[in-house]
Write a protein that holds these residues in place. Structure first.
Motif, PDB file in Angstrom:
ATOM      1  N   TRP A 247       4.260  67.562  31.989  1.00 46.94           N
ATOM      2  CA  TRP A 247       3.656  66.546  31.131  1.00 46.94           C
ATOM      3  C   TRP A 247       3.424  66.976  29.690  1.00 46.94           C
ATOM      4  O   TRP A 247       2.960  66.156  28.882  1.00 46.94           O
ATOM      5  CB  TRP A 247       2.325  66.091  31.739  1.00 46.94           C
ATOM      6  N   PRO A 249       5.440  67.460  27.089  1.00 43.37           N
ATOM      7  CA  PRO A 249       6.071  66.584  26.083  1.00 43.37           C
ATOM      8  C   PRO A 249       5.341  65.261  25.909  1.00 43.37           C
ATOM      9  O   PRO A 249       5.171  64.784  24.780  1.00 43.37           O
ATOM     10  CB  PRO A 249       7.485  66.383  26.647  1.00 43.37           C
ATOM     11  N   ALA A 250       4.883  64.673  27.019  1.00 42.57           N
ATOM     12  CA  ALA A 250       4.131  63.415  26.921  1.00 42.57           C
ATOM     13  C   ALA A 250       2.793  63.627  26.231  1.00 42.57           C
ATOM     14  O   ALA A 250       2.352  62.790  25.432  1.00 42.57           O
ATOM     15  CB  ALA A 250       3.918  62.827  28.322  1.00 42.57           C
ATOM     16  N   GLU A 253       3.436  63.921  22.508  1.00 43.50           N
ATOM     17  CA  GLU A 253       3.668  62.613  21.896  1.00 43.50           C
ATOM     18  C   GLU A 253       2.379  61.816  21.773  1.00 43.50           C
ATOM     19  O   GLU A 253       2.192  61.062  20.812  1.00 43.50           O
ATOM     20  CB  GLU A 253       4.705  61.835  22.708  1.00 43.50           C
ATOM     21  N   SER A 254       1.469  61.980  22.741  1.00 46.65           N
ATOM     22  CA  SER A 254       0.215  61.224  22.706  1.00 46.65           C
ATOM     23  C   SER A 254      -0.688  61.638  21.550  1.00 46.65           C
ATOM     24  O   SER A 254      -1.583  60.880  21.158  1.00 46.65           O
ATOM     25  CB  SER A 254      -0.536  61.389  24.032  1.00 46.65           C
ATOM     26  N   THR A 258       6.540  63.967  17.522  1.00 46.37           N
ATOM     27  CA  THR A 258       7.749  63.216  17.836  1.00 46.37           C
ATOM     28  C   THR A 258       8.304  63.638  19.191  1.00 46.37           C
ATOM     29  O   THR A 258       7.895  64.655  19.763  1.00 46.37           O
ATOM     30  CB  THR A 258       8.830  63.443  16.767  1.00 46.37           C
ATOM     31  N   ARG A 259       9.282  62.877  19.670  1.00 42.63           N
ATOM     32  CA  ARG A 259       9.914  63.220  20.948  1.00 42.63           C
ATOM     33  C   ARG A 259      10.594  64.575  20.870  1.00 42.63           C
ATOM     34  O   ARG A 259      10.505  65.389  21.793  1.00 42.63           O
ATOM     35  CB  ARG A 259      10.924  62.137  21.313  1.00 42.63           C
ATOM     36  N   ALA A 260      11.266  64.846  19.756  1.00 38.71           N
ATOM     37  CA  ALA A 260      11.918  66.150  19.585  1.00 38.71           C
ATOM     38  C   ALA A 260      10.891  67.266  19.554  1.00 38.71           C
ATOM     39  O   ALA A 260      11.094  68.342  20.137  1.00 38.71           O
ATOM     40  CB  ALA A 260      12.746  66.156  18.312  1.00 38.71           C
ATOM     41  N   GLU A 261       9.767  67.028  18.872  1.00 40.98           N
ATOM     42  CA  GLU A 261       8.709  68.034  18.819  1.00 40.98           C
ATOM     43  C   GLU A 261       8.084  68.247  20.193  1.00 40.98           C
ATOM     44  O   GLU A 261       7.668  69.365  20.518  1.00 40.98           O
ATOM     45  CB  GLU A 261       7.640  67.617  17.810  1.00 40.98           C
ATOM     46  N   GLY A 262       8.039  67.188  20.997  1.00 40.99           N
ATOM     47  CA  GLY A 262       7.525  67.334  22.360  1.00 40.99           C
ATOM     48  C   GLY A 262       8.385  68.265  23.187  1.00 40.99           C
ATOM     49  O   GLY A 262       7.875  69.115  23.935  1.00 40.99           O
ATOM     50  N   GLY A 263       9.721  68.139  23.044  1.00 37.05           N
ATOM     51  CA  GLY A 263      10.610  69.060  23.743  1.00 37.05           C
ATOM     52  C   GLY A 263      10.476  70.482  23.240  1.00 37.05           C
ATOM     53  O   GLY A 263      10.480  71.437  24.022  1.00 37.05           O
TER      54      GLY A 263
END
Length: 410
Positions: A247, A249-250, A253-254, A258-263
């Protein structure tokens, strides 16, 4: 190294530092997570070709911890009937066969069967690695533990990093299948040990039993406070770690990433474990009571939680790095399996029991944390993990005390 490791060892006359066995341990460690992290980045591509569906992808996500837990329980039973080296060869062969089967899959069922086979091999490898260290390196437990835990961390991070580039160059089947070659290479040193005649391929009384002469006495780790504490220590560590593996990455993002930063946050969280793999086994072998490692880990987790909740935009990468220090208890758990046992038998039994409990808890962590994240929100999920950390502090205190499993069996 202190005297504890040098006293708890294999029979006299063994090589002081067997190079083939060292190579074998490190190669096995590199294979213990490849089937997990080489697949995750490619699930979307694989789904588009063979139709996994959301349910299929969810089930594939549950397979690793489920198989690690199952084979944590079963491996000590199998070890009573065959030797460590032979079982290690079979484990690496299963890991290779499963990954080849997945690479050849044209429907979700074959992909699922291949995953079960590959992760069964890796689940067995999880359990046999500590007693292999105990048997071949009784005077170098901390140093060799450092090497194999570092290998395990590399085998976690590298497949995830190269999965997409290899897929783009050669296709997803090559990207997940070529790791089978590494698994077969890892079997070679143990075949050499078997052929040299120095292994216990017939399944010695020492595995799963106390003592080398007379009637075999089974080691039951759950009848020792050391065994129970280490199993719960492993469980609380795994629950927190796998909750964030799933969780983070989620969560990132919360809080506005960004999505890339979450990865990237997940990669950073995993990579920090490489530093812990180098430092923590040394600390565990150097000090009689390595409980300060637990304290540092818990404090870093809590500081990261506080940052995510109360100052998410102030220094998000600082909070991610603090969370990454938290799983430093994982290499401590693996090292204590050998430092808190006197015999190869005790190491094998404790390894299976603690990892069986640990990975069962790990399978619950993402489920409960995800439920709370989607309901009460991030605060609810972190409150749950804070309770888990409080339990970790208690059981970690018991596990870190300098007492041996065999001395405390009831």
């Amino acid at each position: 190294m202190n005297g504890r490791s040098s006293r708890a060892g294999s029979p006299s006359g063994a090589l002081a530092f067997p190079v083939v066995a060292l190579l074998g341990v490190v190669l096995v460690s590199l294979n213990l997570r490849t089937a997990v992290t080489s697949l995750s980045p490619l699930l979307g591509v694989i789904d588009a070709e063979i139709g996994l569906g959301a349910g299929g992808m969810g089930l594939l996500g549950m397979v690793p911890t489920a198989m690690f837990a199952l084979w944590g329980v079963l491996t000590p039973i199998v070890l009573r009937r065959m030797g460590l080296e032979l079982l290690t060869v079979l484990a690496m062969t299963a890991a290779a066969a499963g990954q080849v089967l997945r690479a050849l899959a044209h429907d979700p069922w074959v992909m699922g069967v291949g995953s079960l086979v590959a992760l069964a091999g890796m689940g067995i490898g999880n359990v046999v690695a500590p007693p292999l260290v105990k048997k071949y390196f009784p005077r170098h437990v901390a140093a060799v533990s450092m090497a194999y835990i570092t290998g395990l961390q590399l085998g976690t991070v590298v497949p995830a990093l190269v999965a997409v580039p290899v897929e783009e160059a050669a296709g997803w089947r090559v990207s997940i299948g070529w790791w089978a070659v590494l698994a077969m290479v890892a079997a070679v040193p143990w075949v050499v040990e078997i052929l040299r005649g120095g292994s216990d391929t017939a399944g010695p009384p020492a595995v799963g039993a106390v003592g080398g002469t007379g009637p075999a006495q089974r080691v039951r780790p759950w009848r020792s406070p050391v065994g129970l504490a280490l199993a719960l220590f492993f469980g609380t560590n795994s629950l927190c770690t796998y909750a964030f593996f799933t969780w983070l990455p989620a969560v990132a993002e919360s809080i506005g990433m960004t999505r890339a930063e979450g990865g990237l946050a997940l990669a950073v969280y995993s990579a920090i474990g490489l530093i812990a793999a180098l430092v923590v086994p040394w600390a565990a072998g150097r000090f009689e009571d390595p409980y300060p490692v637990v304290v540092v880990s818990v404090v870093c987790y809590l500081a990261g939680f506080a940052g995510l909740l109360w100052a998410p935009g102030a220094a998000p990468w600082v909070w991610i790095c603090l969370l990454g220090v938290g799983p430093s208890t994982f290499p401590l758990c693996l090292t204590l399996i050998n430092l808190r046992t006197r015999t190869q038998a005790g190491s094998a039994a404790l390894s299976g029991f603690s990892q069986g409990v640990g990975y069962t808890a790990a399978s619950l962590g993402p489920l409960v944390f995800g439920f709370l994240l989607s309901g009460p929100g991030l605060g609810g999920g972190l409150a749950f993990l804070t309770v888990v950390l409080a339990v970790m502090c208690v059981v970690g205190r018991i596990a870190c005390r300098p007492r041996m499993l065999e001395d405390t069996l009831r």
